[in-house]
Design a protein around this motif. Structure first.
Motif, PDB file in Angstrom:
ATOM      1  N   GLY A  76      71.350  18.110  47.406  1.00 28.91           N
ATOM      2  CA  GLY A  76      69.991  18.410  46.965  1.00 28.91           C
ATOM      3  C   GLY A  76      69.896  19.478  45.894  1.00 28.91           C
ATOM      4  N   ASP A  77      71.040  19.993  45.463  1.00 25.68           N
ATOM      5  CA  ASP A  77      71.039  21.063  44.467  1.00 25.68           C
ATOM      6  C   ASP A  77      70.665  20.567  43.076  1.00 25.68           C
ATOM      7  OD1 ASP A  77      71.440  23.457  45.688  1.00 25.68           O
ATOM      8  OD2 ASP A  77      73.621  23.501  45.431  1.00 25.68           O
ATOM      9  N   SER A  78      70.094  21.451  42.311  1.00 27.07           N
ATOM     10  CA  SER A  78      69.891  21.286  40.875  1.00 27.07           C
ATOM     11  C   SER A  78      70.336  22.600  40.241  1.00 27.07           C
ATOM     12  CB  SER A  78      68.418  21.022  40.555  1.00 27.07           C
ATOM     13  OG  SER A  78      67.630  22.159  40.921  1.00 27.07           O
ATOM     14  N   GLU A 102      68.561  24.525  38.465  1.00 25.44           N
ATOM     15  CA  GLU A 102      67.499  25.499  38.676  1.00 25.44           C
ATOM     16  C   GLU A 102      67.587  26.121  40.061  1.00 25.44           C
ATOM     17  OE1 GLU A 102      67.121  22.450  37.501  1.00 25.44           O
ATOM     18  OE2 GLU A 102      66.256  22.708  35.490  1.00 25.44           O
ATOM     19  N   ARG A 103      67.847  25.281  41.088  1.00 27.95           N
ATOM     20  CA  ARG A 103      67.925  25.787  42.455  1.00 27.95           C
ATOM     21  C   ARG A 103      69.145  26.697  42.630  1.00 27.95           C
ATOM     22  NH1 ARG A 103      67.161  21.478  47.187  1.00 27.95           N
ATOM     23  NH2 ARG A 103      65.132  21.480  46.156  1.00 27.95           N
ATOM     24  N   ILE A 104      70.257  26.308  42.036  1.00 28.14           N
ATOM     25  CA  ILE A 104      71.474  27.124  42.136  1.00 28.14           C
ATOM     26  C   ILE A 104      71.274  28.465  41.435  1.00 28.14           C
ATOM     27  CG2 ILE A 104      73.910  27.280  41.495  1.00 28.14           C
ATOM     28  CD1 ILE A 104      73.985  24.196  41.672  1.00 28.14           C
ATOM     29  N   LYS A 147      68.586  30.139  40.932  1.00 32.37           N
ATOM     30  CA  LYS A 147      67.724  31.008  41.731  1.00 32.37           C
ATOM     31  C   LYS A 147      68.474  31.558  42.938  1.00 32.37           C
ATOM     32  CE  LYS A 147      63.189  31.094  43.975  1.00 32.37           C
ATOM     33  NZ  LYS A 147      61.960  30.293  44.294  1.00 32.37           N
ATOM     34  N   ARG A 148      69.354  30.717  43.545  1.00 33.29           N
ATOM     35  CA  ARG A 148      70.066  31.123  44.764  1.00 33.29           C
ATOM     36  C   ARG A 148      71.102  32.213  44.494  1.00 33.29           C
ATOM     37  NH1 ARG A 148      71.844  26.328  46.366  1.00 33.29           N
ATOM     38  NH2 ARG A 148      74.070  26.488  45.878  1.00 33.29           N
TER      39      ARG A 148
END
Length: 250
Positions: free
Chosen positions: A164-166, A168-170, A172-173
């Motif tokens: 489910g990663d993108s 953008e998500r990575i 931010k994480r």
């Protein structure tokens, strides 16, 4: 358009009147000389240091002096000892911008000036001049969000793609940006992320920054600072600056 002869006579008389030079030291100190080698709070010194990226041209302090003369009308006007740069007048948006640190003004001003504007009276003439200069530079700067590396942590780190990663998500994480992740990928940056793929990154963040400058010509200054309040503003500014100040030293 020919400027009013009475206005021109007032300006011409000011050349021989030392009272009209009362703010010279403040203006020179605030903007600084065009040739700067030491990074300090002067606008020229601060922005010339990054001129290779932003193409900052350096600003002649006498340009601000011309603006002050046009805005105030000189020592005989009431604005001269209250609001020489007209910041804080009813309906003027400039004061709210610099007081609130809006529209990029927070990164244009020094921390000391920002604090002074928030706590001081805009009717104090020296502060009014400084606020006016800050607003001028804010309006002439071009801003955008850019990637800024962490100044403390320069290590190369590793993160693995999860379901489910993108990017953008990575980003931010782990505390970096999509730009960094894309640039450091071992495969084509446009290819689909694979679960378990190892991505390298450096700590970074998106930060509002000055990315360029508008042309420091009379028409642009008139439009950006005066906002069309005086249709002859650019012509007046040119008359004062280009016509009357060539003998002044920097």
């Amino acid at each position: 358009m020919t400027l009013d002869s009475g206005w021109k006579r007032t300006i011409d008389d000011g050349i021989a009147n030392p009272e009209w030079d009362a703010y010279d030291a403040l203006l020179r100190n605030e903007i600084g000389p065009l040739e700067c080698s030491v990074v300090n709070r002067h606008y020229n010194a601060r922005f010339i240091a990054d001129a290779q990226r932003t193409r900052y041209p350096g600003v002649d302090w006498k340009l601000a002096k011309a603006m002050l003369w046009v805005e105030s009308g000189g020592p005989k006007g009431g604005a001269w000892v209250t609001r020489p740069m007209q910041i804080g007048n009813p309906g003027d948006p400039a004061y709210a911008v610099v007081k609130g640190g809006r529209d990029g003004s927070a990164i244009v001003m020094s921390a000391e000036l920002a604090k002074a504007i928030k706590s001081g009276s805009i009717d104090q003439p020296q502060l009014n001049v400084r606020a006016g200069i800050a607003y001028l530079f804010t309006r002439m700067a071009q801003f955008d969000m850019i990637t800024v590396h962490d100044p403390v942590d320069s290590s190369i780190q590793l993160v693995r793609v999860q379901p489910g990663d993108s990017l953008e998500r990575i980003a931010k994480r782990v505390g970096t940006t999509v730009e960094i992740l894309s640039a450091m990928r071992k495969v084509n940056s446009s290819s689909v992320l694979r679960i378990g793929e190892a991505l390298q990154y450096r700590k970074a963040k998106l930060q509002l920054s000055i990315v360029g400058w508008r042309s420091w010509d009379y028409a642009t200054i008139a439009a950006r600072y005066n906002g069309g309040g005086d249709k002859h503003y650019a012509e007046k500014l040119e008359y004062v600056h280009a016509g009357l100040f060539p003998k002044l030293v920097r």
